[in-house]
Scaffold this motif. Sequence first.
Motif, PDB file in Angstrom:
ATOM      1  N   ARG A 319      -0.426 -35.095  25.087  1.00 58.71           N
ATOM      2  CA  ARG A 319       0.899 -35.238  24.499  1.00 58.71           C
ATOM      3  C   ARG A 319       1.598 -36.515  24.996  1.00 58.71           C
ATOM      4  O   ARG A 319       2.220 -37.238  24.222  1.00 58.71           O
ATOM      5  N   GLN A 320       1.460 -36.754  26.254  1.00 56.55           N
ATOM      6  CA  GLN A 320       2.124 -37.947  26.821  1.00 56.55           C
ATOM      7  C   GLN A 320       1.535 -39.236  26.276  1.00 56.55           C
ATOM      8  O   GLN A 320       2.265 -40.207  26.015  1.00 56.55           O
ATOM      9  N   GLU A 323       2.966 -39.761  22.658  1.00 52.19           N
ATOM     10  CA  GLU A 323       4.368 -40.167  22.694  1.00 52.19           C
ATOM     11  C   GLU A 323       4.538 -41.565  23.281  1.00 52.19           C
ATOM     12  O   GLU A 323       5.351 -42.361  22.803  1.00 52.19           O
ATOM     13  N   ARG A 324       3.745 -41.866  24.299  1.00 49.25           N
ATOM     14  CA  ARG A 324       3.864 -43.176  24.928  1.00 49.25           C
ATOM     15  C   ARG A 324       3.446 -44.300  23.995  1.00 49.25           C
ATOM     16  O   ARG A 324       4.047 -45.376  23.961  1.00 49.25           O
ATOM     17  N   GLN A 327       6.232 -44.889  21.450  1.00 49.29           N
ATOM     18  CA  GLN A 327       7.366 -45.570  22.077  1.00 49.29           C
ATOM     19  C   GLN A 327       7.036 -47.027  22.404  1.00 49.29           C
ATOM     20  O   GLN A 327       7.875 -47.928  22.220  1.00 49.29           O
TER      21      GLN A 327
END
Length: 599
Positions: A319-320, A323-324, A327
Motif C-alpha cells: 500500500r505504501q 501511494e508513494r 505522490q
Amino acid sequence: MTPVESPRRPRWRNLALLALLLFPLLWPLQRLAERYYSNELIEQNRQTLDLYVANLLGSLRRYEVLPRILGDLPTLRAALRDAQNPAARDAANRLLDQLRKQTGADVIYLMASDGTTLAASNWNDEDSFVDRNFAFRPYFRQALAGELGRFFGLGTTSGKRGYYFGAAMRDGEEALGALVVKVDLDHTETLWGNTPEQLMVTDNFGVVILTSRPEWRFRASRALDNDEREQIAFDRPYPTLEPRNLTLDLGAWLIQSRELKEIDWTVRILAPISLVERPVRTVVAIGAATLAAVLLLLGLMMQRRRHYLERIALDAKARQQLERRVQERTQDLEALNSRLKQEVLEREQAQQELVRAQDELLQAGKLSALGTMSASISHELNQPLGAIRSYADNAGVLLDQQRNEEARDNLKLISELTARMASIIAHLRAFARRDRHAPERVALQPALDDALALLAKRRQAMNVELIRDLPDATLWVQGGETRLRQILANLLANALDALNERPPIRRIWLRAERQGDGVLLTIRDNGPGFSAEALQRAREPFFTTKTSTQGLGLGLAICDTLARALDGELTLGNHREGGAQITLFLQSADPGVAFPSED
C-alpha cells in the motif's frame, strides 16, 4: 491484486551483525575503566606522596637550625679556641653526646677551620669522627663561605647514609670552625612498608639515594655528564664513583613525582600498571557478559515476533509503495512547473541587473581613474614643490645679501625641479596609458644622492643621522632615472615621516649590495615600524596610518607599482632590533654612461 509473499529474512545473521557492532563498545568501556581506576590510583598515590614529602621535609627541617643555634654554646667555642686542651675537648664531646640524645640526631660534631674534627657525639664509639678530616665535604666548604651547608652522602667512616647540615662558628669576621649535624635517613625507607607501590628519591645528579627496593639504591636514573662524574668523585657521596644506570620499563609503571627545590631532590612513587589492569579486566568481563545476555534476549524476542511482523509488513509495504509512487509523480510535476516559472523570472531579473551593473561599473571606472590620477599627481608633486619653495626662500635671502652666484645656483635647481615635475607628470600620463619604455642603465648612487638632496633640509631640521653603507664602485641598475628617483624619494620621505613619532636619537641606514643578478638596496629606520595591519595593506592605494593632512596613502602603492614596472621587487618588513626595513631589488645593468631619461 495479491501481494507477493516476502522472503524469509536471516534474523540470526542480523543478530550476529548487531553483536559485531556492539562488542566494539567494550573498548570505550575499557578506556573509561582504565581512566577511572588510574585516576583513583593517582589520587591515592598523590596523597601518599604528599604525606611522605611532608614527613621527609619535616625530618630535615627539625635539624636545619641546630648548627647555628648550638654554635653559640660557650663549651664548643672554648674547644675551638683551645684545641690542644684535652679537658676542653672532652667537655665538648660529652656536651655533643648529650645534645645528640636530646635532639635525636645521628651524629653532631665540631670541626676546626682546616676540616679536622675536634669533638663528636660518637667520640666513644669505634667509628668515632674525632681527629678525622672532612674538609672535602661540600657542607664544610659552604659553611666556611657563610652559607648553611647542605649535603647528602654515605659516611666514609660509619658507612651510613645521612643528610648533613653545617654552619660556621665565627669570632667577628674570623671563621673558627664549623658545627655539623648528621641526620639518619634510613628510617624514612622503613616508613614506606611492604606495598606494591615503590618509593624512589633521587638527588641533583639523578642518583637514587632512598628507595623501597634495595637493588635500585645508588643507581643513576639518567645519564651523567663528565662534570657530574668529576663532582661525584670529588665529594664521594656514594659507595661507588661510577653509579650504574637504573633500567626501568617505564610502560610497566604509573609514575608520580614531586620536586623538592630547596634541597634539589625529586621524590617519585612508582605504581605497577597491574594495579589498574586487574579491575579493568573485571569490568570488561562484566560488560561482555551483560552484552551477551542482552543479545540472547533480543534473539528470543525476534524469533517470536518474526512471522507476525512479516505478514503485516508485506501488506503495508504494498500500500505504501503505491501511494508513494502517486505522490512522487504529482510532486515532481508540480515542482517542475514551479521551477520553470521561477527560472523565467530569474532570467529576466538577471538581464535587467546586468545592464544596470554595466552602466554603474563604467561610471565607477571613470571616477576611479580620475581620482587615482589626481591623487597620484598631488602626491608625487608635493616633494618637488616643497623643495622649490625652500630654494626660492633661500634665493630671496641670497639676493638680499648680494650673493648673486649662489642665488643663481638656487634658481638653477628650481628650474631642474620644474623639469622633474614635468617628467613626473609625463610619467604618470604614460603609466595611466600603460606605456612601455625600453630598459635604461641608471647609476644607483647618484639617484640616491638626488633623492637625499631633495629631502636634505627636512632631514637636517629633524636631526636625523644618516648611516650609509654603499660600495665605492658605481652600481648600475635597469630602470628609468625619473622613476627610480621617484621611488627613492618616496621611500626616504616615508622613513622621515616614521621618525617624527619617536624622540631623538633618529637614524636612517642605507645599504646597497650586489645579490645574484641584481642589486639589493635596504632602507631602515629606528621608528615604530609597521603594524600587522600596515604590512598587509601598505600596498593598497589611499591606505595610510597618517592623518589626512600628512599624506594620501599613495607613496608605497606607487613605489610598488613602479618597482614591478622596472622588473624589480619591493619588500616591506620590520627589523629584528626595531623599526621598519624596506628592501628594493632591481635588475643589474652593464656599466656605462646613463642617458637622459624619457620617463
